[in-house]
Design an enzyme around this catalytic site. Structure first.
Site, PDB file in Angstrom:
ATOM      1  CB  ALA A  66      -0.872  -0.005   1.250  1.00  0.00           C
ATOM      2  N   GLY A 105       0.409  -5.167   0.526  1.00  0.00           N
ATOM      3  CA  GLY A 105      -0.748  -5.141  -0.365  1.00  0.00           C
ATOM      4  C   GLY A 105      -0.421  -5.646  -1.753  1.00  0.00           C
ATOM      5  CD  GLU A 108      -2.645  -7.941   2.110  1.00  0.00           C
ATOM      6  OE1 GLU A 108      -3.285  -8.312   3.106  1.00  0.00           O
ATOM      7  OE2 GLU A 108      -2.334  -6.746   1.906  1.00  0.00           O
ATOM      8  CD  GLU A 128       1.281  -6.114   5.251  1.00  0.00           C
ATOM      9  OE1 GLU A 128       0.680  -6.078   4.166  1.00  0.00           O
ATOM     10  OE2 GLU A 128       2.127  -6.988   5.511  1.00  0.00           O
TER      11      GLU A 128
HETATM   12  N1  T1G Z   1       4.646   3.384   0.189  1.00  0.00           N
HETATM   13  C1  T1G Z   1       5.145   4.603  -0.115  1.00  0.00           C
HETATM   14  N2  T1G Z   1       6.455   4.851  -0.433  1.00  0.00           N
HETATM   15  C2  T1G Z   1       7.256   3.790  -0.454  1.00  0.00           C
HETATM   16  C3  T1G Z   1       6.810   2.478  -0.148  1.00  0.00           C
HETATM   17  C4  T1G Z   1       5.428   2.296   0.169  1.00  0.00           C
HETATM   18  N3  T1G Z   1       4.921   1.102   0.456  1.00  0.00           N
HETATM   19  N4  T1G Z   1       7.864   1.647  -0.247  1.00  0.00           N
HETATM   20  C5  T1G Z   1       8.923   2.400  -0.612  1.00  0.00           C
HETATM   21  N5  T1G Z   1       8.570   3.677  -0.736  1.00  0.00           N
HETATM   22  C6  T1G Z   1       9.436   4.788  -1.134  1.00  0.00           C
HETATM   23  C7  T1G Z   1      10.520   5.101  -0.115  1.00  0.00           C
HETATM   24  O1  T1G Z   1      10.058   5.980   0.860  1.00  0.00           O
HETATM   25  C8  T1G Z   1      11.598   5.730  -0.982  1.00  0.00           C
HETATM   26  O2  T1G Z   1      11.228   7.061  -1.230  1.00  0.00           O
HETATM   27  C9  T1G Z   1      11.471   4.955  -2.280  1.00  0.00           C
HETATM   28  O3  T1G Z   1      10.154   4.377  -2.274  1.00  0.00           O
HETATM   29  C10 T1G Z   1      12.469   3.847  -2.413  1.00  0.00           C
HETATM   30  O4  T1G Z   1      12.395   3.046  -1.265  1.00  0.00           O
HETATM   31  C11 T1G Z   1      -2.999  -3.428   2.861  1.00  0.00           C
HETATM   32  C12 T1G Z   1      -1.457  -1.861   4.431  1.00  0.00           C
HETATM   33  C13 T1G Z   1      10.237  -1.910  -1.468  1.00  0.00           C
HETATM   34  C14 T1G Z   1      12.006  -3.191  -0.339  1.00  0.00           C
HETATM   35  O5  T1G Z   1       6.170  -2.207   4.034  1.00  0.00           O
HETATM   36  O6  T1G Z   1      10.456  -2.297   2.226  1.00  0.00           O
HETATM   37  O7  T1G Z   1       0.705  -2.945   2.162  1.00  0.00           O
HETATM   38  O8  T1G Z   1      13.074   8.187  -0.074  1.00  0.00           O
HETATM   39  O9  T1G Z   1      14.698   3.567  -0.433  1.00  0.00           O
HETATM   40  O10 T1G Z   1      15.950   0.062  -0.511  1.00  0.00           O
HETATM   41  O11 T1G Z   1      -1.808  -5.100   3.872  1.00  0.00           O
HETATM   42  O12 T1G Z   1      11.121   0.353   0.171  1.00  0.00           O
HETATM   43  O13 T1G Z   1      13.186   7.810  -2.541  1.00  0.00           O
HETATM   44  O14 T1G Z   1      11.528   9.433  -1.560  1.00  0.00           O
HETATM   45  O15 T1G Z   1      13.324   1.718   0.608  1.00  0.00           O
HETATM   46  O16 T1G Z   1      15.182  -0.442  -2.879  1.00  0.00           O
HETATM   47  C15 T1G Z   1       3.758  -2.896   3.061  1.00  0.00           C
HETATM   48  C16 T1G Z   1       8.000  -0.962   2.262  1.00  0.00           C
HETATM   49  C17 T1G Z   1       3.008  -1.613   3.182  1.00  0.00           C
HETATM   50  C18 T1G Z   1       7.298  -2.210   1.945  1.00  0.00           C
HETATM   51  C19 T1G Z   1      12.553  -1.127  -1.675  1.00  0.00           C
HETATM   52  N6  T1G Z   1       4.947  -2.689   2.277  1.00  0.00           N
HETATM   53  N7  T1G Z   1       9.103  -0.705   1.341  1.00  0.00           N
HETATM   54  O17 T1G Z   1      13.697  -0.900  -0.927  1.00  0.00           O
HETATM   55  O18 T1G Z   1      14.264   1.482  -1.696  1.00  0.00           O
HETATM   56  S1  T1G Z   1       1.607  -1.820   4.225  1.00  0.00           S
HETATM   57  C20 T1G Z   1       6.091  -2.365   2.850  1.00  0.00           C
HETATM   58  C21 T1G Z   1      10.257  -1.394   1.443  1.00  0.00           C
HETATM   59  C22 T1G Z   1       0.482  -2.677   3.276  1.00  0.00           C
HETATM   60  C23 T1G Z   1      -1.639  -3.930   3.165  1.00  0.00           C
HETATM   61  C24 T1G Z   1      -0.786  -3.037   3.973  1.00  0.00           C
HETATM   62  C25 T1G Z   1      11.363  -0.956   0.538  1.00  0.00           C
HETATM   63  C26 T1G Z   1      11.488  -1.816  -0.742  1.00  0.00           C
HETATM   64  P1  T1G Z   1      12.313   8.182  -1.356  1.00  0.00           P
HETATM   65  P2  T1G Z   1      13.732   2.469  -0.578  1.00  0.00           P
HETATM   66  P3  T1G Z   1      14.884   0.022  -1.522  1.00  0.00           P
END
Ligand code: T1G
Length: 692
Positions: A66, A105, A108, A128
């Protein structure tokens, strides 16, 4: 190819429709991505020529979750459950084609597709829990149906990704594509499904993998017990277990509604807000004002470390583990051999835990060149000094290093307190000098405090900030001041902890309050671990502080089996009657009245001066942003991530409340609590550190 919206397009390739999402940087499920997915599938459904649908993403990864930045904002339609229903209930087989990291998500979404194909380098996961949440779009209901309850809870409670090969083995992914050929492989796979008239397989309809748990409901209690310690203080984990239990005990429709309710409730918690804050703060910390992505950097292909003690050895291991050869220098063979054997032992301990092979241990130690020859540092691209914390000693080392190091080499000090500018002034190249303050154990702790000197050049700073993630660290750039951000704030807490025990509290009371707050250990246990004799010498000791008295009595910390606590063979700490006597007698000798002190005061007296010092650090420009200070404490000292860090915590408590408590303490205990100007201003304006 038809553009569905700004981030989605539909391509019809024979009987297969490709719904392609491309929304950099990680195809997060923003409103546009949700809309594109839904309308893409609808358009493919409506096209009579289409017999199968492939969902695929452009850029570096399939949907990585998400859009976390949308949390807390009013949700805009289409909502994720609606999009997922559209995919799962499609009348034509839907294939999710995975590359990069299909997380949260995003995973999912893949679980609502009828089939999944992935390149071998892809990863899947439900992280999450790291955001103080549970999967909120079916993850806790669909994943157990695919891989069983225990493995599903392992994935959900660890929050760690698993590989495409594991996914294939577990039956999550149906096919592994050729690396780099995902689109072609997905098209071929979809055509095969059409040819085989493959059924619309909905994960939600599976239940065979739930049977074992249905007949052994006690596993949930076992999983709860097994994780209770790890999740001390956290809220979301129990909800995750409860939701997976619902998957076993309730019909799918009821389980998914309850999952969403729990997810929405957790979204509002301070814990989740704190953990989301840390997610973005960690990424913000990597950005240094005035240094663009195009700032030229220097190549770091070899490193020199001066000193093979606890810190020097740990520092060297980070580079060896990252594949960078290290020359480590000591002044005596005995010290050198001791340092090298400690490094090997540490690696072998990791191998024993199965996290390294002995071959890898050999490779890493093979990159190490131990030497007594200081001149050998002349080849290194980066030299890190890790000698005893003494200014004259460090100045001498840098003066000598200046004569040995090659032009363009970066010279760094691992000092944890001292003035980097004064050290740099001992060289003719202060622009090549900075601080790299590692935290003990240096091969484990993830924080690196990068100290920018007055003359440190942009390319040196850019080089080190870009090198930092490669050695597995999270870097925070700070300015030169005594103790930088980390120890400068720690000193505030330690000072108050000492005063509290003189006024009537006990060290174990103070520590209990800090541990209950979520710290991994309290002030006094930490002092015992570090050693009470840092900077102490028997010759100059005058029993003028509790520390001196303890050291004179041979109570120098864990290493002597006694410090503030008594320690048994297994190094378990026990309150010490002898120490309590020492404290009471010392307080009496100083005429300090004894009183009962409540937990609330013990906590606020230790935490609020830290926050206040953080405000001073910000107003002096020694930290770029308040969230950097939070990252220092979360990754340097184990400040509970579910409290976001000291500055986030202050905002959550409310700056007015923090200010008034500081003023109350100032009137009772003196100017150690004098509020920082920035705190006064923000509190008066109803502001917050997060916006300062
Ligand atoms: N939402 C918004 N921005 C995100 C994002 C996300 N999910 N993931 C990464 N970014 C932005 C981050 O802030 C950075 O921005 C850029 O992307 C690169 O990220 C319904 C509710 C995917 C493994 O928890 O683990 O889904 O600093 O530097 O090292 O059940 O990002 O460049 O402006 O980390 O290559 C679940 C979170 C959400 C994954 C990539 N998903 N992201 O790593 O790059 S909750 C997560 C990561 C959800 C559902 C629920 C990592 C990555 P900027 P980065 P990276």
């Amino acid at each position: 190819m038809v553009a569905i919206n700004s981030v989605a397009e539909l391509t019809i390739d024979g009987e297969v429709a490709l719904v392609a999402i491309d929304s950099p940087p990680v195809n997060a499920l923003s409103q546009a991505v949700r809309d594109g997915l839904k309308r893409g599938v609808e358009a493919a459904e409506a096209n009579g020529a289409v017999k199968a649908i492939v969902i695929i993403c452009g850029g570096r990864t399939f949907i990585a979750g998400a859009d976390i930045s949308e949390f807390g904002k009013p949700p805009a339609p289409p909502h994720l459950p609606e999009v997922l229903d559209r995919i799962e209930n499609a009348s034509k087989p839907v294939v999710a084609a995975l590359h990069g990291t299909a997380l949260g998500g995003g995973f999912e979404v893949a679980l609502t597709a009828h089939y999944r194909i992935a390149v071998p380098s892809a990863k899947c996961g439900l992280p999450e829990i790291k955001l103080g949440l549970i999967p909120g779009a079916g993850g806790t209901q669909r994943l157990p149906r695919l891989i069983g309850v225990e493995k599903a809870l392992e994935v959900i409670l660890s929050g760690s990704p698993f590989s495409a090969r594991e996914a294939k083995e577990w039956g999550v992914v149906d096919e592994l594509a050729e690396e780099g050929k995902l689109r072609e492989s997905a098209l071929a796979f979809a055509r095969r499904l059409i040819a085989e008239k493959a059924p619309l397989r909905k994960v939600r309809d599976r239940s065979d993998k739930l049977e074992p748990a249905r007949s052994h409901p006690e596993i949930f209690e076992a999983i709860r017990k097994a994780n209770a310690g790890k999740f001390r203080g956290f809220e979301a984990w129990e909800k995750a277990i409860e939701s997976v239990k619902n998957a076993v005990e309730l019909p799918f429709e009821e389980g998914i509604v309850k999952e969403r309710e729990m997810f929405m409730a957790l979204l509002q918690t301070t814990q989740s807000k704190a953990q989301r804050h840390v997610f973005f703060a960690e990424r913000q910390a990597a950005k240094v004002e005035g240094i663009g992505a195009d700032e030229p950097t220097r190549r770091i292909a070899s490193v020199g470390v001066i000193g093979a003690g606890t810190m020097g050895g740990g520092i060297a291991m980070n580079f060896l583990s990252a594949g960078i050869p290290v020359t480590i220098v000591e002044t005596s063979k005995e010290a050198l051999d001791r340092g090298v054997s400690v490094m090997r032992r540490n690696y072998e301990a990791t191998a024993k835990k199965g996290r390294l092979t002995m071959a890898e241990v050999g490779e890493r130690m093979g990159r190490l060149a131990p030497t007594l020859d200081f001149g050998a540092l002349g080849k290194a691209d980066l030299v890190i000094e890790a000698v005893f914390e003494n200014m004259d000693l460090k100045k001498g080392v840098f003066e000598r290093l200046d004569g040995v190091a090659k032009p363009g080499a970066i010279l760094a000090s691992n000092t944890s307190y001292l003035d980097i500018d004064a050290i740099a002034a001992k060289t003719k190249r202060p622009e090549d000098v900075l601080g790299m303050h590692f935290f003990s154990p240096a091969n484990v702790m993830r924080l690196l405090e990068i100290v920018r000197g007055a003359k440190t050049s942009k390319s040196v700073l850019a080089t080190i900030t870009r090198l930092t993630p490669k050695i597995g660290k999270i870097g925070v750039v700070v300015g030169v001041c005594h103790g930088f951000v980390s120890n400068r704030m720690l000193a505030q807490r330690q000072r108050e902890a000492m005063k509290l025990i003189l006024e009537g509290a006990t060290p174990w009371d103070v520590d209990r309050v800090q541990v209950e707050f979520g710290m991994p250990m309290g002030s006094f246990a930490m002092s015992d671990l570090a050693g009470l004799d840092i900077g102490w010498s028997a010759e100059t000791s005058k029993r003028s502080t509790i520390r001196e008295i303890l050291c004179e009595e041979g109570r120098r910390g864990q290493k002597t089996g006694a410090g503030f606590y008594d320690y048994d063979e297994a190094r378990n700490a026990k309150p010490s009657a002898r120490v309590e006597t020492i404290i009471r007698e010392f307080a009496a000798s100083k005429g300090i009245a004894q009183r009962a002190i409540g937990d609330g005061e013990m906590l606020e007296r230790c935490v609020y001066p830290m926050i206040n010092e953080g405000a001073k650090i910000l107003q002096e420009g020694k930290a770029q942003r308040a969230s950097d200070i939070d990252i220092v404490w979360v990754y340097g000292y184990g400040w509970p991530v579910y409290r976001g860090g000291p500055m986030f915590y202050a905002d959550a408590v409310g700056l007015k409340a923090v200010l008034s408590k500081l003023k109350e303490f100032q009137s009772r205990f003196g100017d150690d609590f004098k509020p920082a100007a920035l705190l006064e201003t923000l509190a008066a304006d109803g502001g917050a550190f997060s916006h300062s």
